[in-house]
Design an enzyme around this catalytic site. Structure first.
Site, PDB file in Angstrom:
ATOM      1  N   PRO A 128       0.765  -1.256   0.000  1.00  0.00           N
ATOM      2  CA  PRO A 128       0.000   0.000   0.000  1.00  0.00           C
ATOM      3  C   PRO A 128       0.794   1.304   0.000  1.00  0.00           C
ATOM      4  O   PRO A 128       0.721   2.100   0.942  1.00  0.00           O
ATOM      5  CB  PRO A 128      -0.845  -0.134   1.258  1.00  0.00           C
ATOM      6  CG  PRO A 128       0.017  -0.930   2.187  1.00  0.00           C
ATOM      7  CD  PRO A 128       0.728  -1.917   1.303  1.00  0.00           C
ATOM      8  N   CYS A 129       1.497   1.565  -1.082  1.00  0.00           N
ATOM      9  CA  CYS A 129       2.218   2.834  -1.188  1.00  0.00           C
ATOM     10  C   CYS A 129       1.242   4.012  -1.258  1.00  0.00           C
ATOM     11  O   CYS A 129       1.621   5.143  -0.945  1.00  0.00           O
ATOM     12  CB  CYS A 129       3.165   2.831  -2.371  1.00  0.00           C
ATOM     13  SG  CYS A 129       2.428   2.384  -3.939  1.00  0.00           S
ATOM     14  N   HIS A 130      -0.015   3.747  -1.604  1.00  0.00           N
ATOM     15  CA  HIS A 130      -1.018   4.819  -1.647  1.00  0.00           C
ATOM     16  C   HIS A 130      -1.326   5.362  -0.252  1.00  0.00           C
ATOM     17  O   HIS A 130      -1.872   6.450  -0.131  1.00  0.00           O
ATOM     18  CB  HIS A 130      -2.309   4.320  -2.319  1.00  0.00           C
ATOM     19  CG  HIS A 130      -2.965   3.181  -1.618  1.00  0.00           C
ATOM     20  ND1 HIS A 130      -2.582   1.864  -1.824  1.00  0.00           N
ATOM     21  CD2 HIS A 130      -3.966   3.155  -0.709  1.00  0.00           C
ATOM     22  CE1 HIS A 130      -3.330   1.081  -1.067  1.00  0.00           C
ATOM     23  NE2 HIS A 130      -4.169   1.826  -0.378  1.00  0.00           N
TER      24      HIS A 130
END
Length: 161
Positions: A128-130
């Protein structure tokens, strides 16, 4: 890569291209308009599709997905930290840099270096880089585009419509 499988997944935010090998998922990226020759599936892709179905239905996936990410030691440490950010929460680049500095026993780690490693994350959404935002709460950099980053954060209830 020998033994790799490719499948497309139509998400509410656009087409995702999922690639896996015999070890795990090697890439998930947005690929609207890309002509992708799909191959037979494998259990890792099937697991990823189940994970994405749950995620895009607005729930936290309970199953895990086997990953086969290849990067430098530093990139791998950053990506491991991304996996620790809980569903529905965010962290800043600086907070991740502080964690890695502490883990490595050093006084300071560059938030920009962390951002560069995050930008090379090959497995969008699942890793989850978001969930990483600027220290002022700004929506900064996302390979899939800021609109998609905002969409993912809305799915998790972090941002409201």
């Amino acid at each position: 890569m020998d033994g790799s499988c490719i499948r497309c997944y139509d998400s509410p935010l656009g087409r995702l291209i999922i690639t896996a090998d015999d070890i795990g998922i090697t890439e998930v990226c947005f690929g609207d308009g890309d002509d992708v020759p799909e191959t037979d599936s494998n259990p890792h892709i099937d697991d990823a599709i189940g994970w994405l179905d749950t995620y895009f239905d607005g729930s936290e996936p309970e199953n895990t997905v086997s990953l086969h990410m290849i990067g430098t030691d530093f990139q791998m440490s950053v990506w491991d930290e991304l996996l620790k950010i809980p569903y529905g929460h965010t962290m800043t680049y600086g907070e991740i840099a502080e964690r890695i500095a502490k883990m490595r026993g050093i006084e300071h780690m560059s938030a920009q270096a962390v951002g560069n490693a995050i930008g090379r994350n090959p497995v969008a959404v699942i890793v989850p880089c978001h969930r990483v935002i600027g220290k002022d709460g700004s929506m900064t950099g996302y390979a899939g585009g800021i609109d998609r980053k905002v969409g993912l954060l809305r799915i998790e209830g972090i941002l409201s419509e």
